[in-house]
Motif scaffolding. Structure first.
Motif, PDB file in Angstrom:
ATOM      1  N   ASN A  40       0.822  -1.146   0.086  1.00 49.15           N
ATOM      2  CA  ASN A  40      -0.062   0.247   0.013  1.00 49.15           C
ATOM      3  C   ASN A  40       0.876   1.183   0.121  1.00 49.15           C
ATOM      4  OD1 ASN A  40       0.984  -0.169   2.538  1.00 49.15           O
ATOM      5  ND2 ASN A  40      -0.768   0.650   3.398  1.00 49.15           N
ATOM      6  N   TYR A  41       2.129   1.194  -0.482  1.00 54.62           N
ATOM      7  CA  TYR A  41       3.104   2.236  -0.570  1.00 54.62           C
ATOM      8  C   TYR A  41       3.824   2.164  -1.604  1.00 54.62           C
ATOM      9  CZ  TYR A  41       5.758  -1.220   1.771  1.00 54.62           C
ATOM     10  OH  TYR A  41       6.460  -2.373   2.134  1.00 54.62           O
ATOM     11  N   PRO A  42       4.520   3.254  -2.264  1.00 54.46           N
ATOM     12  CA  PRO A  42       5.472   3.121  -3.164  1.00 54.46           C
ATOM     13  C   PRO A  42       6.737   2.517  -2.822  1.00 54.46           C
ATOM     14  CG  PRO A  42       4.890   5.532  -2.990  1.00 54.46           C
ATOM     15  CD  PRO A  42       4.131   4.739  -1.667  1.00 54.46           C
ATOM     16  N   GLN A  43       7.490   1.756  -3.566  1.00 57.84           N
ATOM     17  CA  GLN A  43       8.537   0.867  -3.012  1.00 57.84           C
ATOM     18  C   GLN A  43       9.758   1.097  -4.272  1.00 57.84           C
ATOM     19  OE1 GLN A  43       8.460  -3.467  -3.440  1.00 57.84           O
ATOM     20  NE2 GLN A  43       9.042  -3.385  -1.127  1.00 57.84           N
ATOM     21  N   LEU A  44      11.149   1.448  -3.633  1.00 57.52           N
ATOM     22  CA  LEU A  44      12.385   1.306  -4.406  1.00 57.52           C
ATOM     23  C   LEU A  44      13.058   0.471  -4.046  1.00 57.52           C
ATOM     24  CD1 LEU A  44      13.541   4.954  -5.226  1.00 57.52           C
ATOM     25  CD2 LEU A  44      13.044   3.162  -6.700  1.00 57.52           C
ATOM     26  N   ILE A  45      13.412  -0.474  -4.779  1.00 55.91           N
ATOM     27  CA  ILE A  45      14.339  -1.781  -4.625  1.00 55.91           C
ATOM     28  C   ILE A  45      15.627  -1.394  -5.239  1.00 55.91           C
ATOM     29  CG2 ILE A  45      14.584  -4.277  -4.796  1.00 55.91           C
ATOM     30  CD1 ILE A  45      11.527  -4.336  -4.993  1.00 55.91           C
ATOM     31  N   TYR A  46      16.713  -1.708  -4.386  1.00 56.18           N
ATOM     32  CA  TYR A  46      18.155  -1.713  -4.810  1.00 56.18           C
ATOM     33  C   TYR A  46      18.950  -3.002  -4.640  1.00 56.18           C
ATOM     34  CZ  TYR A  46      23.001   0.036  -5.587  1.00 56.18           C
ATOM     35  OH  TYR A  46      24.118   0.257  -6.242  1.00 56.18           O
ATOM     36  N   VAL A  47      19.479  -3.538  -5.796  1.00 58.21           N
ATOM     37  CA  VAL A  47      19.893  -4.713  -5.763  1.00 58.21           C
ATOM     38  C   VAL A  47      21.470  -4.469  -5.281  1.00 58.21           C
ATOM     39  CG1 VAL A  47      20.442  -6.958  -6.738  1.00 58.21           C
ATOM     40  CG2 VAL A  47      18.460  -5.647  -7.084  1.00 58.21           C
ATOM     41  N   ILE A  48      21.565  -5.179  -4.175  1.00 63.03           N
ATOM     42  CA  ILE A  48      23.288  -4.854  -3.800  1.00 63.03           C
ATOM     43  C   ILE A  48      24.387  -5.767  -4.223  1.00 63.03           C
ATOM     44  CG2 ILE A  48      24.691  -4.917  -1.520  1.00 63.03           C
ATOM     45  CD1 ILE A  48      22.320  -4.025  -0.078  1.00 63.03           C
ATOM     46  N   GLN A  49      23.525  -7.086  -4.255  1.00 64.40           N
ATOM     47  CA  GLN A  49      24.714  -8.180  -4.719  1.00 64.40           C
ATOM     48  C   GLN A  49      23.880  -9.260  -5.139  1.00 64.40           C
ATOM     49  OE1 GLN A  49      27.085  -9.804  -1.384  1.00 64.40           O
ATOM     50  NE2 GLN A  49      28.074 -11.284  -2.569  1.00 64.40           N
ATOM     51  N   GLY A  50      24.453 -10.151  -6.247  1.00 67.25           N
ATOM     52  CA  GLY A  50      24.016 -11.070  -7.046  1.00 67.25           C
ATOM     53  C   GLY A  50      22.993 -10.983  -8.015  1.00 67.25           C
ATOM     54  N   GLU A  51      22.375 -11.922  -8.676  1.00 66.60           N
ATOM     55  CA  GLU A  51      21.575 -11.707  -9.804  1.00 66.60           C
ATOM     56  C   GLU A  51      20.466 -12.600  -9.718  1.00 66.60           C
ATOM     57  OE1 GLU A  51      22.370 -12.732 -14.510  1.00 66.60           O
ATOM     58  OE2 GLU A  51      23.893 -11.900 -13.308  1.00 66.60           O
ATOM     59  N   GLY A  52      19.710 -12.280 -10.295  1.00 66.14           N
ATOM     60  CA  GLY A  52      18.012 -12.793 -10.246  1.00 66.14           C
ATOM     61  C   GLY A  52      16.907 -12.212 -11.310  1.00 66.14           C
ATOM     62  N   LEU A  53      15.886 -12.766 -11.061  1.00 66.29           N
ATOM     63  CA  LEU A  53      14.933 -12.275 -11.873  1.00 66.29           C
ATOM     64  C   LEU A  53      13.945 -11.478 -10.917  1.00 66.29           C
ATOM     65  CD1 LEU A  53      13.728 -15.655 -13.759  1.00 66.29           C
ATOM     66  CD2 LEU A  53      15.219 -13.536 -14.591  1.00 66.29           C
ATOM     67  N   THR A  54      13.261 -10.271 -11.633  1.00 68.55           N
ATOM     68  CA  THR A  54      12.330  -9.728 -10.949  1.00 68.55           C
ATOM     69  C   THR A  54      11.108  -9.456 -11.920  1.00 68.55           C
ATOM     70  OG1 THR A  54      11.733  -7.680  -9.747  1.00 68.55           O
ATOM     71  CG2 THR A  54      13.442  -7.411 -11.551  1.00 68.55           C
ATOM     72  N   ALA A  55       9.958  -9.280 -11.406  1.00 68.77           N
ATOM     73  CA  ALA A  55       8.788  -9.131 -12.160  1.00 68.77           C
ATOM     74  C   ALA A  55       7.784  -8.221 -11.565  1.00 68.77           C
ATOM     75  CB  ALA A  55       8.020 -10.283 -12.644  1.00 68.77           C
ATOM     76  N   THR A  56       7.298  -7.105 -11.959  1.00 69.79           N
ATOM     77  CA  THR A  56       6.315  -5.818 -11.551  1.00 69.79           C
ATOM     78  C   THR A  56       4.830  -6.454 -12.269  1.00 69.79           C
ATOM     79  OG1 THR A  56       7.903  -4.604 -10.721  1.00 69.79           O
ATOM     80  CG2 THR A  56       5.472  -3.840 -10.696  1.00 69.79           C
ATOM     81  N   ILE A  57       3.917  -7.097 -11.546  1.00 69.14           N
ATOM     82  CA  ILE A  57       2.650  -7.266 -12.125  1.00 69.14           C
ATOM     83  C   ILE A  57       1.835  -6.218 -12.060  1.00 69.14           C
ATOM     84  CG2 ILE A  57       0.892  -8.742 -12.460  1.00 69.14           C
ATOM     85  CD1 ILE A  57       3.587 -10.147 -12.989  1.00 69.14           C
TER      86      ILE A  57
END
Length: 386
Positions: A40-57
């Motif tokens: 219920n709030y805006p979100q900023l995500i910062y990736v510090i380390q590693g690799e992966g997949l992300t998806a925003t629906i």
């Protein structure tokens, strides 16, 4: 959790109450999956380390990607889904506009079934589907009640980060450079075969860019060789930040370099140490030092709007990321070529500080060609309070 750890800072701490933000750190192990959720709030995500997949629906947008899936009874079928991408250093997510200013920030889980530390006295099934009647859900999804029973299974204690058995069979957007042509030949986006009767919304909201790599050093907005660099992410280069009312600063100081004393004119700044350490001083509107200490890797601090701050690397390298509470955060420097002091007449400085004109000239022009980042070789030693 089964495949990771979630750490949170106390949202009731004064520094977070001041800035109106909450901070969490997710550590997801290899083959770990953070269960789907919405907020219920805006979100900023910062990736510090590693690799992966992300998806925003984005609800209401078309599933423009198709992934081949193998059936338990043999054969294959096409799974339709929205876009997923590889690791980016920064990812934005927008909440329901009517809920952006909720006083209490909350997660709604779509698939989590295990207990968190704060849920020991509650039922283990805590996703939103658990509260519905099984028969009603079976009718709504047109499936057997036995499948709904599995979804609502109270005995599953794996939690919000689960371990994936095998690989996720889903399409990723192609990488840039030499990887792109190979992956583009493997997968074709359904968007290239868009239904002509679609109304075009998928070309606006549904195609909005949500990710940017601020860790790319070639994108530096300020760069001084041997001293450091700054990369900024705001509503100009990532327009979604306009609706989030947030921006990002990624900094790097080398060889005990200094980021000149400055203040944020229109934003609070939440600073997180990525590598190394720095001596940080923060001064309030009355000239009082409210913080004089070291910021290390993994630590976080808030600098309120209009509070002056200076950073100096205490070793060979200090890296940080800052989330600012304005989509176009603006700083005002106290020293350097575009500083406040450079804009003030020399006579005014001499009288204001009760110094001679010659001293005012040195104060104003000795560092006139330096940018926001400087080597700091002539700076006085900064010491922390015991």
């Amino acid at each position: 959790y089964e495949a990771g750890v979630v750490e949170t800072w106390d949202p009731n701490h004064d520094q977070f109450q001041c800035s109106g933000v909450a901070v969490a750190r997710h550590t997801i192990h290899k083959n770990g999956l953070l269960s789907p959720y919405y907020i219920n709030y805006p979100q900023l995500i910062y990736v510090i380390q590693g690799e992966g997949l992300t998806a925003t629906i984005i609800p209401g947008c078309p599933e423009t990607f198709q992934s081949p899936q193998h059936s338990q009874h043999g054969g294959t079928f096409q799974d339709h889904h929205q876009q997923s991408t590889r690791r980016h250093s920064c990812c934005a997510r927008r909440s329901n506009p009517r809920e952006e200013f909720q006083q209490q920030q909350q997660w709604w889980r779509l698939a989590s079934r295990g207990k968190g530390q704060q849920e020991q006295q509650k039922r283990s099934c805590n996703n939103i589907l658990c509260g519905f009647d099984q028969q009603i859900l079976a009718e709504a999804f047109n499936v057997d009640e036995s499948l709904i029973d599995k979804i609502q299974n109270d005995d599953d204690r794996k939690g919000g980060i689960i371990k994936v058995r095998g690989d996720l069979q889903m399409i990723k957007t192609p990488r840039s450079g030499r990887h792109s042509s190979q992956e583009e030949s493997e997968y074709e986006s359904e968007s290239s075969k868009r239904d002509p009767q679609m109304n075009g919304i998928e070309e606006t909201i549904c195609s909005v860019k949500l990710r940017k790599n601020v860790g790319d050093r070639s994108r530096a907005d300020i760069y001084t060789p041997g001293v450091g660099r700054l990369v900024t992410l705001n509503n100009d280069n990532l327009p979604i930040l306009r609706s989030l009312k947030l921006s990002v600063e990624r900094g790097d100081l080398q060889n005990r370099a200094i980021m000149a004393p400055h203040w944020n004119r229109n934003a609070h700044s939440i600073i997180y140490g990525l590598e190394g350490s720095a001596q940080v001083q923060v001064v309030d509107n009355n000239g009082n030092s409210v913080f004089n200490g070291e910021l290390r890797k993994g630590q976080i601090m808030t600098v309120p709007q209009n509070f002056a701050v200076v950073k100096r690397a205490t070793g060979q390298n200090f890296q940080w990321v800052a989330i600012n509470t304005n989509e176009n955060a603006v700083i005002a420097s106290l020293s350097g070529e575009t500083s406040v002091l450079m804009a003030i007449p020399q006579e005014v400085l001499a009288n204001a500080f009760k110094i001679s004109n010659e001293e005012a000239s040195r104060l104003k022009y000795s560092n006139q060609y330096q940018t926001t980042l400087s080597s700091g070789r002539r700076s006085s030693q900064m010491t922390a309070d015991a």
